[in-house]
Design a protein around this motif. Structure first.
Motif, PDB file in Angstrom:
ATOM      1  N   GLU A   1       0.846  -1.183   0.000  1.00  0.00           N
ATOM      2  CA  GLU A   1       0.000   0.000   0.000  1.00  0.00           C
ATOM      3  C   GLU A   1       0.883   1.235   0.000  1.00  0.00           C
ATOM      4  N   ALA A   2       0.394   2.285  -0.650  1.00  0.00           N
ATOM      5  CA  ALA A   2       1.137   3.539  -0.666  1.00  0.00           C
ATOM      6  C   ALA A   2       0.924   4.270   0.653  1.00  0.00           C
ATOM      7  N   VAL A   3       2.008   4.748   1.254  1.00  0.00           N
ATOM      8  CA  VAL A   3       1.934   5.537   2.485  1.00  0.00           C
ATOM      9  C   VAL A   3       2.659   6.855   2.256  1.00  0.00           C
ATOM     10  N   SER A   4       2.381   7.838   3.089  1.00  0.00           N
ATOM     11  CA  SER A   4       3.068   9.118   2.971  1.00  0.00           C
ATOM     12  C   SER A   4       4.542   8.954   3.338  1.00  0.00           C
ATOM     13  N   ARG A   5       5.380   9.811   2.810  1.00  0.00           N
ATOM     14  CA  ARG A   5       6.813   9.746   3.092  1.00  0.00           C
ATOM     15  C   ARG A   5       7.095   9.867   4.592  1.00  0.00           C
ATOM     16  N   GLU A   6       6.259  10.625   5.291  1.00  0.00           N
ATOM     17  CA  GLU A   6       6.462  10.796   6.727  1.00  0.00           C
ATOM     18  C   GLU A   6       6.254   9.499   7.506  1.00  0.00           C
ATOM     19  N   ARG A   7       5.556   8.519   6.903  1.00  0.00           N
ATOM     20  CA  ARG A   7       5.210   7.286   7.614  1.00  0.00           C
ATOM     21  C   ARG A   7       6.048   6.082   7.194  1.00  0.00           C
ATOM     22  N   VAL A   8       6.955   6.255   6.233  1.00  0.00           N
ATOM     23  CA  VAL A   8       7.689   5.078   5.732  1.00  0.00           C
ATOM     24  C   VAL A   8       8.539   4.427   6.822  1.00  0.00           C
ATOM     25  N   SER A   9       8.963   5.180   7.815  1.00  0.00           N
ATOM     26  CA  SER A   9       9.823   4.624   8.858  1.00  0.00           C
ATOM     27  C   SER A   9       9.081   3.672   9.786  1.00  0.00           C
TER      28      SER A   9
END
Length: 295
Positions: free
Chosen positions: A158-166
């Motif tokens: 699923e695609a997530v925002s860059r802020e949440r990739v961690s």
């Protein structure tokens, strides 16, 4: 053909203490159904009815939930509560469910490895027991469709925002079509500026049986845990594996806010709850909005 599924459900659920002190997090109800029942129903709706659950200490309630309760059935029958009786009988008929104990909490990869002898030399699905993926067709079915075409391991994405990739395992990939990609590498919880993409692994897998040998090769990581991501990295280096951007909504009950949201979203889909729940939410939203304007 994929006939079997593995549902890891051995974790302690520490993020939900004190609620999980004496009950498994997988048994927390979303509306009035335990989380893990939604997961089993997804597997069944995807065509899989041979399921092995990996459990640990304090998880007996899961076994009891999927077994018959003759005393309760007799009580409901005597009181003429036929709707409730059929509901609990249906649970024990959902699938052929087996239980294997993970003796030590050594990570998701180790939990999957516990199913080695039950799975044998067959491809199999993995559905994490604490995450609901809400979509049609079921998320696991979508992965199985990709597996039938490519005959490789497949991970849900699923695609997530860059802020949440961690927060997630992230894949490096090359597109195959609009929803399917070739997975070139997997990185566990990268920093946003180091992430190879914004496609996160979404709690569902279809794995080829050679994954067990790869799990044996993996070196233990933090806290001595064996991670499935590391085994998939090895697999991707040696043969193709694929990812599928699933058409489903991940209802993450692994944190309190996600759990509350899941109850609201699935409650709004219930015919017997939708009208009153929607009216309550609208009323509360107006109250919150009014209070914000008064500040």
């Amino acid at each position: 053909m994929v006939r079997k599924a593995v549902i890891p459900a051995a974790g302690f659920g520490t993020r939900f203490l004190p609620a999980t002190k004496s009950q498994p997090k997988e048994m927390l109800p979303v509306v009035d159904i335990p989380v893990i029942q939604y997961v089993v129903e997804e597997a069944v709706a995807s065509g899989i009815t041979d399921i092995v659950m990996i459990i640990g200490r304090g998880k007996r309630a899961i076994e009891e939930h999927f077994d018959r309760s003759f005393e309760l059935e007799a009580e409901l029958e005597a009181k003429g509560k036929h709707r409730e009786l059929e509901a609990i009988r249906r649970i024990s008929r959902l699938a052929d469910i087996h239980f294997i104990w993970q003796k030590q909490m050594l990570g998701l990869g180790d939990a999957i490895r516990c199913a080695r002898h039950h799975v044998g030399n067959e491809p199999f699905a993995v559905l994490l027991g604490d995450t609901i993926l809400h979509g049609k067709p079921p998320a696991t079915r979508q992965l199985l469709d990709v597996f039938r075409k490519h005959h490789t391991s497949v991970v849900a994405l699923e695609a997530v925002s860059r802020e949440r990739v961690s927060r997630y395992g992230i894949v490096a990939h090359e597109p195959v079509d609009e929803r399917v990609c070739r997975v070139m590498d997997l990185v566990e919880k990268p920093a946003p500026d180091k992430a190879p993409s914004n496609l996160a692994i979404a709690s569902r897998y279809v794995l080829t049986p050679d994954i067990f040998a790869l799990l044996d090769e993996v070196k233990p990581g933090k806290n001595g845990e064996i991670q499935i991501t590391d085994a998939l990295r090895l697999q991707a280096q040696r043969q193709p594996i694929h990812g599928c951007r699933i058409d489903a909504r991940r209802l993450d009950i692994g944190n309190t806010l996600g759990f509350i949201k899941a109850n609201i979203l699935l409650g709004l889909e219930r015919a017997d709850l939708k009208r009153d729940l929607a009216a309550f939410l609208i009323e509360e939203a107006e109250t919150i909005h009014g209070a914000a304007l008064d500040k």
